[in-house]
Write a protein that holds these residues in place. Structure first.
Motif, PDB file in Angstrom:
ATOM      1  N   PHE A  10      11.065  -7.440  -7.839  1.00  0.00           N
ATOM      2  CA  PHE A  10       9.749  -7.618  -7.895  1.00  0.00           C
ATOM      3  C   PHE A  10       9.316  -9.008  -7.657  1.00  0.00           C
ATOM      4  O   PHE A  10       8.703  -9.432  -6.977  1.00  0.00           O
ATOM      5  CB  PHE A  10       9.157  -7.246  -9.398  1.00  0.00           C
ATOM      6  CG  PHE A  10       7.690  -7.528  -9.475  1.00  0.00           C
ATOM      7  CD1 PHE A  10       6.872  -6.578  -8.919  1.00  0.00           C
ATOM      8  CD2 PHE A  10       7.235  -8.623 -10.027  1.00  0.00           C
ATOM      9  CE1 PHE A  10       5.390  -6.852  -8.924  1.00  0.00           C
ATOM     10  CE2 PHE A  10       5.945  -9.019 -10.087  1.00  0.00           C
ATOM     11  CZ  PHE A  10       5.031  -8.220  -9.691  1.00  0.00           C
ATOM     12  N   LEU A  25       8.056 -10.730  -4.144  1.00  0.00           N
ATOM     13  CA  LEU A  25       6.862 -11.826  -4.051  1.00  0.00           C
ATOM     14  C   LEU A  25       7.214 -12.973  -3.424  1.00  0.00           C
ATOM     15  O   LEU A  25       6.566 -13.641  -2.619  1.00  0.00           O
ATOM     16  CB  LEU A  25       6.067 -11.718  -5.492  1.00  0.00           C
ATOM     17  CG  LEU A  25       5.603 -10.782  -6.041  1.00  0.00           C
ATOM     18  CD1 LEU A  25       4.876 -11.158  -7.163  1.00  0.00           C
ATOM     19  CD2 LEU A  25       4.438 -10.435  -5.078  1.00  0.00           C
ATOM     20  N   ILE A  73       7.578 -12.644   0.438  1.00  0.00           N
ATOM     21  CA  ILE A  73       6.064 -12.643   0.792  1.00  0.00           C
ATOM     22  C   ILE A  73       5.453 -13.895   1.063  1.00  0.00           C
ATOM     23  O   ILE A  73       4.989 -14.547   1.915  1.00  0.00           O
ATOM     24  CB  ILE A  73       5.066 -11.836   0.218  1.00  0.00           C
ATOM     25  CG1 ILE A  73       5.643 -10.261   0.226  1.00  0.00           C
ATOM     26  CG2 ILE A  73       3.865 -11.997   0.627  1.00  0.00           C
ATOM     27  CD1 ILE A  73       4.859  -9.381  -0.637  1.00  0.00           C
ATOM     28  N   LEU A  74       5.625 -14.848  -0.267  1.00  0.00           N
ATOM     29  CA  LEU A  74       5.192 -16.249  -0.185  1.00  0.00           C
ATOM     30  C   LEU A  74       5.712 -16.966   0.858  1.00  0.00           C
ATOM     31  O   LEU A  74       5.029 -17.821   1.628  1.00  0.00           O
ATOM     32  CB  LEU A  74       5.595 -16.707  -1.677  1.00  0.00           C
ATOM     33  CG  LEU A  74       4.735 -17.769  -1.974  1.00  0.00           C
ATOM     34  CD1 LEU A  74       3.039 -17.500  -1.915  1.00  0.00           C
ATOM     35  CD2 LEU A  74       5.072 -18.139  -3.375  1.00  0.00           C
ATOM     36  N   ALA A  93       5.530 -14.741   4.832  1.00  0.00           N
ATOM     37  CA  ALA A  93       3.992 -14.272   5.230  1.00  0.00           C
ATOM     38  C   ALA A  93       3.082 -15.196   5.122  1.00  0.00           C
ATOM     39  O   ALA A  93       2.214 -15.450   5.762  1.00  0.00           O
ATOM     40  CB  ALA A  93       3.903 -12.839   4.600  1.00  0.00           C
ATOM     41  N   VAL A  94       2.973 -15.967   3.846  1.00  0.00           N
ATOM     42  CA  VAL A  94       1.988 -16.789   3.593  1.00  0.00           C
ATOM     43  C   VAL A  94       2.100 -18.059   3.922  1.00  0.00           C
ATOM     44  O   VAL A  94       1.306 -18.654   4.459  1.00  0.00           O
ATOM     45  CB  VAL A  94       1.636 -16.669   1.900  1.00  0.00           C
ATOM     46  CG1 VAL A  94       0.569 -17.636   1.464  1.00  0.00           C
ATOM     47  CG2 VAL A  94       1.482 -15.317   1.435  1.00  0.00           C
ATOM     48  N   HIS A 101       4.041 -17.581   8.071  1.00  0.00           N
ATOM     49  CA  HIS A 101       2.976 -16.477   8.967  1.00  0.00           C
ATOM     50  C   HIS A 101       3.966 -15.951   9.994  1.00  0.00           C
ATOM     51  O   HIS A 101       3.466 -15.501  11.118  1.00  0.00           O
ATOM     52  CB  HIS A 101       1.858 -17.088   9.796  1.00  0.00           C
ATOM     53  CG  HIS A 101       0.889 -17.827   8.591  1.00  0.00           C
ATOM     54  ND1 HIS A 101      -0.237 -16.921   8.133  1.00  0.00           N
ATOM     55  CD2 HIS A 101       0.759 -18.951   8.059  1.00  0.00           C
ATOM     56  CE1 HIS A 101      -0.817 -17.657   7.314  1.00  0.00           C
ATOM     57  NE2 HIS A 101      -0.555 -18.851   7.401  1.00  0.00           N
ATOM     58  N   VAL A 142       2.082  -9.502   5.349  1.00  0.00           N
ATOM     59  CA  VAL A 142       2.295  -9.635   3.997  1.00  0.00           C
ATOM     60  C   VAL A 142       2.726  -8.180   3.596  1.00  0.00           C
ATOM     61  O   VAL A 142       3.754  -7.926   2.780  1.00  0.00           O
ATOM     62  CB  VAL A 142       0.996  -9.627   3.363  1.00  0.00           C
ATOM     63  CG1 VAL A 142       0.989  -9.553   1.705  1.00  0.00           C
ATOM     64  CG2 VAL A 142       0.597 -11.321   3.608  1.00  0.00           C
ATOM     65  N   SER A 143       2.018  -7.120   3.909  1.00  0.00           N
ATOM     66  CA  SER A 143       2.391  -5.540   3.399  1.00  0.00           C
ATOM     67  C   SER A 143       2.083  -4.751   4.413  1.00  0.00           C
ATOM     68  O   SER A 143       1.355  -5.111   5.485  1.00  0.00           O
ATOM     69  CB  SER A 143       1.447  -5.652   2.113  1.00  0.00           C
ATOM     70  OG  SER A 143       0.185  -5.312   2.412  1.00  0.00           O
ATOM     71  N   GLY A 144       2.265  -3.538   3.914  1.00  0.00           N
ATOM     72  CA  GLY A 144       1.731  -2.410   5.151  1.00  0.00           C
ATOM     73  C   GLY A 144       2.788  -1.853   5.963  1.00  0.00           C
ATOM     74  O   GLY A 144       4.083  -2.363   6.011  1.00  0.00           O
ATOM     75  N   THR A 203       5.419  -0.634  -3.767  1.00  0.00           N
ATOM     76  CA  THR A 203       4.400  -1.148  -4.494  1.00  0.00           C
ATOM     77  C   THR A 203       4.058  -2.486  -3.860  1.00  0.00           C
ATOM     78  O   THR A 203       2.896  -2.567  -3.609  1.00  0.00           O
ATOM     79  CB  THR A 203       4.516  -1.028  -6.145  1.00  0.00           C
ATOM     80  OG1 THR A 203       4.722   0.238  -6.498  1.00  0.00           O
ATOM     81  CG2 THR A 203       3.175  -1.234  -6.728  1.00  0.00           C
ATOM     82  N   VAL A 204       5.014  -3.422  -4.026  1.00  0.00           N
ATOM     83  CA  VAL A 204       4.671  -4.684  -3.761  1.00  0.00           C
ATOM     84  C   VAL A 204       4.318  -4.789  -2.444  1.00  0.00           C
ATOM     85  O   VAL A 204       3.527  -5.475  -1.998  1.00  0.00           O
ATOM     86  CB  VAL A 204       6.004  -5.433  -3.959  1.00  0.00           C
ATOM     87  CG1 VAL A 204       5.685  -7.010  -3.587  1.00  0.00           C
ATOM     88  CG2 VAL A 204       6.117  -5.503  -5.580  1.00  0.00           C
ATOM     89  N   PHE A 205       4.988  -4.133  -1.493  1.00  0.00           N
ATOM     90  CA  PHE A 205       4.759  -4.331   0.181  1.00  0.00           C
ATOM     91  C   PHE A 205       3.679  -3.192   0.454  1.00  0.00           C
ATOM     92  O   PHE A 205       3.510  -3.089   1.741  1.00  0.00           O
ATOM     93  CB  PHE A 205       5.723  -4.178   0.770  1.00  0.00           C
ATOM     94  CG  PHE A 205       6.786  -5.277   0.717  1.00  0.00           C
ATOM     95  CD1 PHE A 205       6.582  -6.493   1.190  1.00  0.00           C
ATOM     96  CD2 PHE A 205       7.948  -5.320  -0.284  1.00  0.00           C
ATOM     97  CE1 PHE A 205       7.488  -7.535   1.134  1.00  0.00           C
ATOM     98  CE2 PHE A 205       8.802  -6.347  -0.528  1.00  0.00           C
ATOM     99  CZ  PHE A 205       8.427  -7.452   0.372  1.00  0.00           C
ATOM    100  N   ALA A 206       3.017  -2.414  -0.374  1.00  0.00           N
ATOM    101  CA  ALA A 206       2.130  -1.360  -0.023  1.00  0.00           C
ATOM    102  C   ALA A 206       2.803  -0.454   1.060  1.00  0.00           C
ATOM    103  O   ALA A 206       2.249  -0.061   2.071  1.00  0.00           O
ATOM    104  CB  ALA A 206       0.761  -1.868   0.474  1.00  0.00           C
TER     105      ALA A 206
END
Lengths: 529, 308
Positions: free
Chosen positions: B145, B149, B152-153, B156-157, B160, B164-166, B251-254
């Protein structure tokens, strides 16, 4: 010539200045939501609450429950209905607006409403909307734009039930549900361009909407279950709105200059239903229940656990609900009084009880339960907190097999469903009476008041009955009242979005749709002072 | 002989599947009545009775199970109690996303983890070895988990570089696959290292070296091949697990995979979806185990098919 050039230069300068002062709002918004999107067909059930706020962007209901235009209280606002009446207590007549077109060109008539109603109420498997709607009884077409219901019993709450009656075109009834749910058609402000079941929903503003083209031009809904990921989508700039922002992430959103936390006060509430029937633990004694309420420091819970994003409560209904009152004085935090009441009730050393709560279903559910439990311990009441699956909690409630159990409910204006659930379904007399004796008299009084409200012939009379019931439930401490909590969204500042106070707030600029200016403050009160 | 093995495995799998379904069915029943969750709060007892009848929940339990098995044998797992869609379709719609994620993460784990283990074994007791051990320790102890995150941070954040997800193309696959692969990658690195250390001390390795073979050929052809059996076993089991057990990463990444769908179905007591999911996952497990068995034979011809 010089004058003409000068005027062009000035015009360009003015335009540049204006653009600088009021940057254009992005016309495409992505909303990341906490629940699955379901399908686009209200007639089929997906067990996801998002259907209640997504589908009405496309398929509209007869009426909506929201803050009234006078901004003084909540109530019923017409949508497809133009007006309604009760010619007698058992007849409900709705006049539809004239000239409303569906996105496929059909014109809205009473036939559409009757077909939708029958499809909701008489399917092989009763759905969530159907169970609510059946209170309307038998529908008849009384004119091209008039529909009449013969109610099984006098019941003004059918007005609220009508908010669940979403009306698709007749084409729906000749399409398979798979066809319709993938591309729903309605009279709403948005057209669906893609709606895969539980996938990413894409809507675009409909030019033909009777209220003018809504804003934004495109709305996309994506299901992102993890709250931290929803916040990251905002920070990365890939989402404009994120729903259900967790309390612990608020600081992160607020620290970002491009983002803001937008809230709607009193969005939902948490309390604990006490099993009034039981003599062991001694919940039949009002003094014991009141002692429990005096033992809880709600202000501290709201401040420390909810970060101030809520309010203490001492009665089932808060501002916005039919029957809510500002005059009810809350239970102050008074552990001495709690001990005194327990002593008076014959329990100077307190007592113990079993308490089932969910974990992670509602905002800080376990944390709040633990805080309340620790505060109860200080006056001698020992609560054994048992985190349990929601299914188990519901099953225990249906059987009456609980001491104290969690209750979470959201703002809805009309309290009939909430009160039916807590005063009837939570107390299955047939199962409880053999074990614990006859119906407690205060519960019998509460049920009488609920019947009065149901049989009221005017909204004012209904309001009075619910107000009396609210007062009774407070005085008799039916529940261990705790707090309301605000609905929280993370939002890009440049879209300047504010929720409209409603049972299921729309995700577009609904203030713009109603022709009113959205409040500037990011904290939107359920009912403005 | 291979055909015999496949047939035998399929018969065993069918029996195992029946037992698994019976156990799952009994467990679901023990958790209570799905209608408690299905019906809205204002539903009357009559509404609930109608729902029970509509879904056949009013029938005796034994009849319900027998009817389910009979229908399932013909590919009909019933309809979801909540969405009223065919349960098997709900599951099969999610399977490609789960397969994609599981295969990608396994590929990353194998491609990175095995070479890391080889390098660590070859450079035993050096800084490189210590580094690999540290990475392996981290990979097995870090919470997926948290790792997800952080990825992603960073990617993605901050940078870029990735979404982030999907689930929208290969770019969206990278982060969840990386996050999911880390545990297996670490395990494979450790396992490869220990297996290689054992193999590299064998006489036949010394013989190969004495014959003048290059290091790469010795390591790959004689070393790695003899260390592969446990690696294949672990990878096969892990691949099966990732198909239905990647709930946290999904869940985290949808990520619209099978894990979250099954978890949700369990929490809602959506019997048909749970049973369809268990059946599909069990079938995939059987196929994976079969492939692993066949791989054993290929890797080590001393293993006879009949004994595999």
């Amino acid at each position: 010539m010089m004058a003409r050039i000068a005027s062009i230069v000035i015009a360009l300068a003015l335009e540049a200045t204006w653009t600088h002062a009021a940057p254009a709002r992005p016309p495409q918004w992505t909303v990341v939501i906490s629940e699955k999107t379901g399908g686009g067909d209200a007639l089929s059930e997906y067990g996801t609450n998002s259907q209640y706020y997504l589908i009405p962007h496309v398929v509209e209901p007869l009426v909506r429950i929201e803050l009234l235009p006078n901004e003084r209280s909540w109530g019923i606002v017409p949508v497809l209905a133009e007006k309604w009446s009760f010619p007698d207590p058992r007849t409900f007549v709705v006049e539809l607006r004239r000239g409303i077109k569906f996105q496929n060109g059909e014109e809205l008539t009473a036939e559409h409403v009757k077909a939708a109603y029958d499809a909701f109420v008489f399917p092989e498997k009763p759905g969530r909307r159907g169970v609510v709607l059946k209170a309307l009884g038998k529908a008849e077409i009384a004119g091209k734009h008039t529909i009449r219901w013969s109610l099984p019993k006098p019941d003004l709450s059918v007005l609220a039930a009508a908010s669940h009656l979403l009306v698709p075109p007749m084409a729906r009834h000749t399409m398979t549900r798979e066809q319709f749910e993938a591309r729903p058609i309605g009279t709403g402000p948005y057209r669906a361009t893609a709606w895969p079941v539980d996938g990413t929903v894409q809507l675009e503003a409909w030019d033909g909407y009777r209220g003018g083209k809504p804003f934004p031009e495109k709305l996309t809904f994506r299901h992102v279950p993890e709250p931290s990921t929803r916040v990251f989508e905002l920070i990365a700039g890939t989402a404009q709105v994120a729903t259900a922002i967790p309390i612990e992430s608020l600081a992160m959103v607020q620290a970002n200059p491009k983002l803001e936390v937008v809230s709607l006060t009193g969005g939902s509430a948490l309390s604990y239903v006490i099993n009034l029937f039981k003599a062991t633990p001694p919940f039949r004694d009002k003094r014991v229940r009141q002692a429990m309420n005096y033992a809880v420091d709600r202000a501290a819970i709201v401040k420390t656990i909810l970060g101030g994003r809520g309010a203490a409560m001492s009665a089932p209904l808060w501002p916005g609900w039919l029957g809510a009152s500002d005059e009810i004085r809350g239970y102050p935090y008074d552990p001495d009084k709690a001990r005194a009441l327990l002593k008076e009730a014959g329990h100077p050393n307190g007592f113990g009880f079993r308490w089932t709560v969910t974990q992670g279903v509602f905002v800080k559910d376990v944390e709040v339960a633990q805080a309340v439990s620790s505060q109860l311990t200080r006056v001698g009441i020992k609560a054994t907190v048992q985190p349990a699956e929601r299914a188990r909690i519901l099953a225990e409630r249906n059987e009456g097999e609980y001491d104290v159990t969690e209750l979470i409910w959201t703002m809805y204006w009309h309290p009939a469903i909430l009160l039916h659930f807590t005063l009837n379904a939570s107390f299955p007399d047939a199962k409880l009476t053999p074990k614990w004796g006859p119906l407690p008299p205060e519960l019998a009084r509460a049920r009488r008041l609920m019947s009065d409200a149901a049989e009221a012939t005017t909204v004012e009379a209904m309001q009075r009955a619910y107000a009396a019931l609210n007062q009774l439930m407070h005085e008799e401490a039916f529940w261990l009242f705790v707090h309301t909590v605000d609905s929280l969204w993370g939002v890009q500042k440049d879209i300047a979005w504010r929720p409209y106070p409603a049972a299921f707030p729309a995700s577009d600029d609904y203030w713009h749709r109603t022709g009113r200016k959205a409040p500037e403050s990011p904290t939107v009160p359920s009912v403005p002072k | 002989m291979a055909a015999g093995l496949v047939a035998r495995r399929l018969v065993q799998a069918a029996a195992a599947l029946l037992v698994v379904l019976l156990v799952v069915f009994a467990c679901l029943l023990a958790t209570g009545d799905p209608v408690d969750l299905l019906a809205p709060p204002e539903a009357s007892e009559r509404d609930k009775a109608l729902l029970r009848r509509a879904y056949g929940l009013d029938q005796p339990v034994v009849y319900q199970f027998a009817a389910f098995v009979w229908r399932a044998a013909r590919g009909d797992f019933g309809r979801s109690l909540f969405s009223d869609r065919p349960a098997l379709r709900l599951v099969s719609e999610r399977l490609p996303a789960s397969l994609e994620l599981a295969l990608a993460s396994t590929l990353i784990a194998v491609v990175v983890g095995v070479p890391l283990g080889i390098v660590a074994a070859m450079r035993r007791a050096t800084v490189v070895d210590q580094l690999v051990i540290a990475v392996a320790l981290l990979g097995q102890s870090v919470a997926s988990f948290w790792l997800a995150l952080m990825l992603i941070l960073l990617f993605a954040v901050s940078l870029h570089w990735l979404p982030v997800s999907g689930r929208d193309g290969w770019a969206s696959l990278l982060l969840p696959a990386l996050a999911l692969s880390f545990w297996l990658l670490a395990l494979l690195a450790r396992l490869t290292r220990s297996e290689m250390l054992e193999v590299l001390d064998q006489d036949y390795i010394r013989t190969a070296r004495a014959k003048g073979m290059g290091t790469a050929a010795v390591v790959v052809r004689h070393g790695l091949r003899n260390a592969l059996i446990p690696l294949v076993t672990v990878t096969g089991v892990s691949l099966g697990w990732q198909l239905g057990g990647a709930v946290v990463i999904e869940t985290v990444f949808a990520w619209p995979g099978l894990g979250t769908t099954l978890l949700e179905a369990v929490l809602r007591r959506d019997y048909p979806v749970v049973l369809a999911g268990v059946a599909v996952l069990s079938a995939v497990f059987v196929v994976i185990n079969l492939l692993v068995d066949l791989l054993y034979v290929y890797i080590d011809p001393r293993i006879r098919v009949g004994a595999a």
